[in-house]
Design a protein around this motif. Structure first.
Motif, PDB file in Angstrom:
ATOM      1  N   LEU A  22       0.838  -1.195   0.000  1.00  0.00           N
ATOM      2  CA  LEU A  22       0.000   0.000   0.000  1.00  0.00           C
ATOM      3  C   LEU A  22       0.868   1.238   0.000  1.00  0.00           C
ATOM      4  N   TYR A  23       0.533   2.239  -0.838  1.00  0.00           N
ATOM      5  CA  TYR A  23       1.342   3.451  -0.946  1.00  0.00           C
ATOM      6  C   TYR A  23       0.625   4.686  -0.417  1.00  0.00           C
ATOM      7  N   THR A  73       1.736   4.590   9.172  1.00  0.00           N
ATOM      8  CA  THR A  73       2.385   5.740   8.546  1.00  0.00           C
ATOM      9  C   THR A  73       2.051   7.075   9.207  1.00  0.00           C
ATOM     10  N   ALA A  74       1.144   7.072  10.161  1.00  0.00           N
ATOM     11  CA  ALA A  74       0.652   8.332  10.735  1.00  0.00           C
ATOM     12  C   ALA A  74       1.762   9.167  11.372  1.00  0.00           C
ATOM     13  N   GLU A  75       2.516   8.582  12.294  1.00  0.00           N
ATOM     14  CA  GLU A  75       3.564   9.344  12.975  1.00  0.00           C
ATOM     15  C   GLU A  75       4.698   9.731  12.023  1.00  0.00           C
ATOM     16  N   PRO A  76       5.171   8.801  11.170  1.00  0.00           N
ATOM     17  CA  PRO A  76       6.182   9.195  10.190  1.00  0.00           C
ATOM     18  C   PRO A  76       5.720  10.325   9.278  1.00  0.00           C
ATOM     19  N   ASP A  77       4.446  10.317   8.899  1.00  0.00           N
ATOM     20  CA  ASP A  77       3.926  11.399   8.061  1.00  0.00           C
ATOM     21  C   ASP A  77       4.111  12.747   8.739  1.00  0.00           C
ATOM     22  N   ASN A  78       3.824  12.797  10.032  1.00  0.00           N
ATOM     23  CA  ASN A  78       3.955  14.055  10.777  1.00  0.00           C
ATOM     24  C   ASN A  78       5.415  14.498  10.856  1.00  0.00           C
ATOM     25  N   ILE A  79       6.312  13.545  11.055  1.00  0.00           N
ATOM     26  CA  ILE A  79       7.738  13.875  11.123  1.00  0.00           C
ATOM     27  C   ILE A  79       8.228  14.369   9.767  1.00  0.00           C
ATOM     28  N   LEU A  80       7.851  13.662   8.701  1.00  0.00           N
ATOM     29  CA  LEU A  80       8.271  14.033   7.352  1.00  0.00           C
ATOM     30  C   LEU A  80       7.765  15.417   6.962  1.00  0.00           C
ATOM     31  N   ALA A  81       6.558  15.739   7.415  1.00  0.00           N
ATOM     32  CA  ALA A  81       5.964  17.030   7.064  1.00  0.00           C
ATOM     33  C   ALA A  81       6.800  18.194   7.593  1.00  0.00           C
ATOM     34  N   GLN A  82       7.519  17.971   8.683  1.00  0.00           N
ATOM     35  CA  GLN A  82       8.371  19.026   9.245  1.00  0.00           C
ATOM     36  C   GLN A  82       9.522  19.392   8.309  1.00  0.00           C
ATOM     37  N   TYR A  83       9.858  18.462   7.411  1.00  0.00           N
ATOM     38  CA  TYR A  83      10.926  18.707   6.443  1.00  0.00           C
ATOM     39  C   TYR A  83      10.375  19.055   5.053  1.00  0.00           C
ATOM     40  N   PHE A  85       8.613  16.873   3.408  1.00  0.00           N
ATOM     41  CA  PHE A  85       8.688  15.603   2.703  1.00  0.00           C
ATOM     42  C   PHE A  85       7.365  14.860   2.779  1.00  0.00           C
ATOM     43  N   GLY A  86       7.227  13.872   1.918  1.00  0.00           N
ATOM     44  CA  GLY A  86       6.061  12.998   1.930  1.00  0.00           C
ATOM     45  C   GLY A  86       6.498  11.550   1.925  1.00  0.00           C
ATOM     46  N   ARG A  87       5.555  10.662   1.643  1.00  0.00           N
ATOM     47  CA  ARG A  87       5.858   9.228   1.698  1.00  0.00           C
ATOM     48  C   ARG A  87       6.823   8.792   0.610  1.00  0.00           C
ATOM     49  N   ALA A  88       6.828   9.483  -0.514  1.00  0.00           N
ATOM     50  CA  ALA A  88       7.793   9.133  -1.567  1.00  0.00           C
ATOM     51  C   ALA A  88       9.215   9.357  -1.064  1.00  0.00           C
ATOM     52  N   HIS A  89       9.430  10.437  -0.335  1.00  0.00           N
ATOM     53  CA  HIS A  89      10.751  10.696   0.243  1.00  0.00           C
ATOM     54  C   HIS A  89      11.106   9.617   1.273  1.00  0.00           C
TER      55      HIS A  89
END
Length: 201
Positions: A22-23, A73-83, A85-89
């Motif tokens: 799942l992506y 993916t919920a917590e990683p999404d929040n961390i990535l958003a600070q940079y 970034f998204g799930r592709a990154h």
């Protein structure tokens, strides 16, 4: 259980498998879903006979995958958003971290996205120094990818958060359930990618 194979591309945990499945997951309220659909699985519910699966059983499995991946993916999404970034990154950072020195073509083979899409993500990660790109000494046409220290720090943080979720679920489910879970996920993955793993029957 999954064991690493002596292949060029190696994988490190069950997160690899989930990426193949799942992506992108839409955000929905789990509580509302359980109330309206009444699909919460009681612990005492008899095991489904794999030869006589009902449509309800299959739909429940599909929805459990969606909700599990959403929370995975919920917590990683929040961390990535600070940079920015998204799930592709995240996928690029994860697989480059798991396979230091992998080529761009190897990464394309895993992610199955267009060269243009990967180029946009890689360009940002290179520019912001999360990834470095070196030329293969044996074939100067090949570009090899490595995480920088900054990239490694972010990958470790994201993987740590997701590993905790998996570890908790594994402990609560027990060894037999873990083996069955891995076998089911392996059965969903296409044959080519399934060969990357050694699944004990």
């Amino acid at each position: 259980m999954f064991q690493h194979l002596p292949a060029k591309i190696q994988y490190v945990n069950i997160a690899d498998i989930l990426y193949f499945l799942l992506y992108d997951i839409n955000s929905i309220s789990t509580a509302l879903w359980l109330k309206e659909r009444s699909l919460a699985m009681p612990m005492s519910k008899p095991r489904a006979n794999p030869l006589f699966l009902r449509d309800e059983d299959l739909r429940q499995a599909m929805e459990l995958l969606f909700f599990a991946y959403r929370d995975f993916t919920a917590e990683p999404d929040n961390i990535l958003a600070q940079y920015g970034f998204g799930r592709a990154h995240h996928r690029v950072i994860y697989f480059v971290g798991a396979n230091p020195g992998m080529s761009v073509s190897d990464l394309l083979g895993i992610l199955r996205i267009t060269k243009q899409s990967l180029s946009r993500v890689l360009s940002q990660l290179l520019k912001e120094r999360f990834i470095e790109q070196l030329t293969d000494e044996d074939d100067r046409r090949r570009r090899l990818l490595y995480l920088t220290q900054r990239g490694s720090d972010l990958e470790n943080l994201l993987t740590e958060r997701q590993s905790k979720l998996i570890a908790r679920a594994y402990r609560e489910a027990g060894a037999d359930a873990v083996a069955g879970f891995c076998t089911v996920l392996g059965g969903i993955i296409n044959n080519k990618d399934r060969d990357r793993f050694n699944i004990d029957e």
